[in-house]
Design a protein around this motif. Structure first.
Motif, PDB file in Angstrom:
ATOM      1  N   ALA B 494       0.798  -1.224  -0.079  1.00  0.00           N
ATOM      2  CA  ALA B 494      -0.173  -0.100   0.030  1.00  0.00           C
ATOM      3  C   ALA B 494       0.965   1.496   0.049  1.00  0.00           C
ATOM      4  O   ALA B 494       0.310   2.141  -0.744  1.00  0.00           O
ATOM      5  CB  ALA B 494      -0.946   0.033   1.138  1.00  0.00           C
ATOM      6  N   ASN B 495       1.972   1.161   0.702  1.00  0.00           N
ATOM      7  CA  ASN B 495       2.744   2.355   0.912  1.00  0.00           C
ATOM      8  C   ASN B 495       3.702   2.539  -0.297  1.00  0.00           C
ATOM      9  O   ASN B 495       3.671   3.822  -0.929  1.00  0.00           O
ATOM     10  CB  ASN B 495       3.905   1.909   2.004  1.00  0.00           C
ATOM     11  N   ALA B 496       3.947   1.394  -0.875  1.00  0.00           N
ATOM     12  CA  ALA B 496       4.642   1.644  -2.068  1.00  0.00           C
ATOM     13  C   ALA B 496       3.460   2.181  -3.247  1.00  0.00           C
ATOM     14  O   ALA B 496       3.958   3.092  -4.245  1.00  0.00           O
ATOM     15  CB  ALA B 496       5.274   0.325  -2.798  1.00  0.00           C
ATOM     16  N   LEU B 497       2.354   1.657  -3.522  1.00  0.00           N
ATOM     17  CA  LEU B 497       1.527   2.084  -4.265  1.00  0.00           C
ATOM     18  C   LEU B 497       1.252   3.527  -4.165  1.00  0.00           C
ATOM     19  O   LEU B 497       1.145   4.454  -5.112  1.00  0.00           O
ATOM     20  CB  LEU B 497       0.276   1.430  -4.256  1.00  0.00           C
ATOM     21  N   THR B 498       1.012   4.175  -2.836  1.00  0.00           N
ATOM     22  CA  THR B 498       0.855   5.299  -2.692  1.00  0.00           C
ATOM     23  C   THR B 498       1.657   6.387  -3.153  1.00  0.00           C
ATOM     24  O   THR B 498       1.461   7.471  -3.602  1.00  0.00           O
ATOM     25  CB  THR B 498       0.436   5.583  -1.259  1.00  0.00           C
TER      26      THR B 498
END
Lengths: 102, 618
Positions: B494-498
């Motif tokens: 999720a962090n990477a996508l954000t």
């Protein structure tokens, strides 16, 4: 004293009044109108007198005196108006003075 | 120092009165207009230093100026209430406001109505300060309507052209719909809780109302209506793009940095009430997400430089509403602050571009301005980076907080998060599209920056610094929102996508608008692309829908009632009387004998009636 029934007196007064009124309504000569009004006054006076004699009261005659005075005053003013009218329009036809129509 | 709090709104108000009532010469008008807000900003700075120096538990200050009105049980005081939330808003309003005033001196230099402009601006700052410092909802409402009025006056500032007047009226009427809902909300709150003092109100709402019951839900929904109108959220968003008819500093100050965030402030200020109405709060989140997505797509296809920024403002306000909806209050206010920095920067930079382009606003008539307008270019790049929320810029910190809080939100948080990340991707695309089209590519003009002076460049530079490093400012809001959970940090995919979303957006924009422009032409040429473009360009057809659904029926009614149906009754009466009058005047023949006959007839009738009634009754 021959007493005249009060109805006769009143009937005569009524007839005289109606004749006078008719005269006021249909005559076109202003002198005749004034005369017709005198007849009406006298009809009313007659009615007062008749009433006064019926109840033996002086009030009727007092009222007649009043009517008489009124009639005299009326004639004085009326005739003066007639003279002015004639001077201005050279006629005594009452329908000529209809300037006050709405 | 804190006791000088009342001077903060007073100076701009005095500036307004001075500018409005005395016809000052231009140079003096500039000093008064900018100076009054400058003094307010200095006072705010002093107050902020002293206020933040106090221990956290004592960080509340109330100053009662006078009793405003009192009627029966109802009293409203003219009192200011300062807490960290109000302080943050106050800093934004006076600080950014001062920079924009300074910029306006240069921007409005050749305008004949120079001092009128500053009068309105000062009035706006005063009203906005009353809004955020108001101790009770009535005072807040006074400021709320005051900023609405100034917005109307300033959108229609160049009233010579009818479109500007139309845009001003549209903004006024659409926000008025929300304001009406808010006023009803205030009545409801007062009727059931007996006070409009914000702190008491929140306290007694919590004591008297159960969570999720009807009354708090209704009250919160009505207040939300006001917030939606002011902050241009679905379904009351249509006024904001048209509001760009006003001068560019107005777009920066009112329609990006301050007034449109009043809705966010209102919800944050009354968050205890909204927490009693979880349904409404969820609606806030959903509306935020929908608005950010819809206006993001709309911004993709706009050609007017200011309209792109307007739609992006709506989109960023959508993020703030999303944050409010998921209960991340401080993140919403944080994003409000960083957004004020970078969106004011972008608007002011676009204003600089517009001046240099001699009031050309179509981005496709610009191009290759990178070398010609270096200050504007770098401002745009920095503002754009912050808007797209690339790491280490101010926008990154605030948006990341919002997305993190959304991701862990219990109620379909991952869906909301996914849409918001898609929105971030689109933000990246339209921001870099704007920059690529305006500043790169073929050189189409002969513009240069000789016409903009230091008073335009200086605010841009300061805002650049704030946009880059504003994310490091710690906003001490924990005590204002004691019920807020600790905001989590995103981790893993999720962090990477954000983080990746805006980069992908920029890459796509690079491909379409810089690397291979023929690709975007190809997409625009096919029928689906054309249709989508037209649909998005019109703002998803909302204006069309409202025109058909609301404006046209109303206009039909107005036309039908042009002769005023109610009046026809009175006309009838007048007609009857006139008829009677004509009949009566017909009887006025002027012939005495007819009158005498009338009298005789009347006597006969009256006597006859008397005789007849005697027979009838006695």
């Amino acid at each position: 004293m021959i007493s005249i029934p009060v109805e006769h007196g009143l009937l005569l007064a009524t007839i005289l009044f109606c004749l006078g009124l008719l005269g006021v309504l249909v005559r076109r000569n202003i002198i005749f109108v004034l005369m017709s009004m005198e007849i009406m006054f006298n009809a009313v006076g007659l009615a007062f007198i008749t009433g006064g004699s019926r109840w033996q009261q002086a009030d009727g005659q007092v009222m007649f005196m009043l009517v008489l005075t009124l009639a005299a005053a009326e004639v004085a003013v009326g005739l003066a108006l007639v003279l002015q009218l004639y001077k201005k329009f050279k006629t005594v036809d009452i329908d000529v003075v209809s300037d006050m129509k709405g | 120092m804190l006791n000088l709090l009342w001077l903060v709104p007073t100076f701009p108000l005095a500036g307004f009165l001075l500018l409005a009532l005395c016809g000052l010469p231009k140079r003096l008008a500039a000093w008064v207009g900018v100076g009054s807000v400058g003094i307010a900003a200095l006072l705010t700075l002093g107050i902020a230093v002293e206020f933040l120096g106090m221990p956290a538990s004592e960080q509340v200050f109330r100053q009662t100026l006078w009793q405003w009105m009192s009627s029966g049980d109802f009293t409203a005081t003219f009192a200011l209430y300062l807490d960290p939330l109000a302080l943050v808003m106050m800093c934004i309003i006076t600080g950014i406001g001062f920079l924009i005033h300074l910029y306006s001196v240069g921007y409005m230099d050749e305008d004949p109505a120079f001092s009128r402009f500053f009068a309105y601006m000062n009035l706006f700052v005063a009203a906005m300060l009353v809004l955020v410092l108001g101790d009770n909802l009535v005072l807040l409402y006074l400021g709320w309507e005051g900023v609405g009025l100034c917005s109307y006056l300033l959108i229609g500032f160049w009233y010579d052209s009818p479109e500007n007047g139309y845009a001003a009226r549209k903004a006024f009427i659409v926000t008025r719909i929300g304001d009406t809902s808010m006023a009803i909300g205030l009545f409801l709150l007062f009727m059931h809780l007996g006070t409009l003092d914000i702190q008491q109100l929140m306290q007694s709402a919590g004591d008297n109302w159960a969570q999720g019951s009807l009354l708090p839900t209704l009250a919160a929904a009505l207040l939300l209506g006001g917030a939606l109108g002011k902050s241009a959220q679905l379904p009351l968003q249509t006024w904001l793009p048209d509001a760009m008819a006003g001068p560019t500093p107005i777009s920066a100050l009112i329609h990006a940095a301050t007034m449109v965030t009043a809705g966010v402030y209102l919800i944050a200020r009354t968050h205890e009430l909204f927490m009693l109405a979880p349904e409404v709060l969820f609606v806030v989140a959903v509306i935020g997400v929908l608005t950010l997505l819809i206006s993001g797509f709309t911004a993709l296809v706009q050609t007017d430089i200011k309209r792109i920024l307007a739609f992006s403002t709506m989109s960023q306000l959508g993020y703030m509403f999303l944050a409010l909806g998921v209960g991340a209050w401080s993140a919403a206010i944080f994003h409000l602050m960083t957004h004020a920095f970078f969106k004011a920067l972008l608007f002011l930079a676009s204003g600089a571009v517009i001046i240099c382009m001699h009031h050309e606003q179509d981005i496709f008539k610009m191009g290759g301005l990178r070398k010609r307008l270096p200050v504007s270019f770098w401002s745009f790049v920095i503002g754009g980076l912050a808007l797209a929320a690339l790491p280490l810029t101010s926008g990154y910190y605030s948006k990341h907080e919002i997305l993190g809080a959304t991701h862990v939100f219990a109620r379909s948080g991952d869906t909301l998060w996914a849409v918001a990340v898609l929105g971030a991707l689109i933000t990246g695309i339209y921001t870099s599209r704007l920059i690529f089209v305006v500043f790169f590519g073929a050189d189409k003009t002969h513009a240069d920056e000789s016409s903009i002076g230091l008073n335009i460049k200086l605010p841009l530079i300061i805002l650049c610094v704030l946009s880059l490093f504003g994310g490091l400012i710690h906003v001490p809001l924990d005590r204002v929102f004691p019920l807020q959970q600790v905001l989590p940090h995103l981790a893993g995919t999720a962090n990477a996508l954000t983080i990746a979303a805006p980069f992908v957006g920029i890459l796509i924009a690079y491909l379409f608008f810089y690397g291979k422009p023929e690709l975007s032409e190809k997409v625009a040429a096919n029928s689906l692309g054309k249709m989508l473009q037209r649909f998005w360009f019109s703002g998803w057809g909302f204006d069309w829908l409202y025109q058909k659904l609301l404006v046209n029926p109303l206009m039909w009614l107005v036309r039908a009632n042009k002769k005023d149906v109610v009046d026809s009754f009175y006309h009838l009466i007048a007609w009857l009387i006139r008829l009677l009058h004509r009949l009566l005047s017909m009887s006025q023949t002027g012939r005495v004998q007819w009158y005498a006959a009338g009298i005789a007839l009347g006597v006969v009738v009256i006597v006859g009636l008397g005789v007849w009634r005697q027979h009838l009754w006695f």
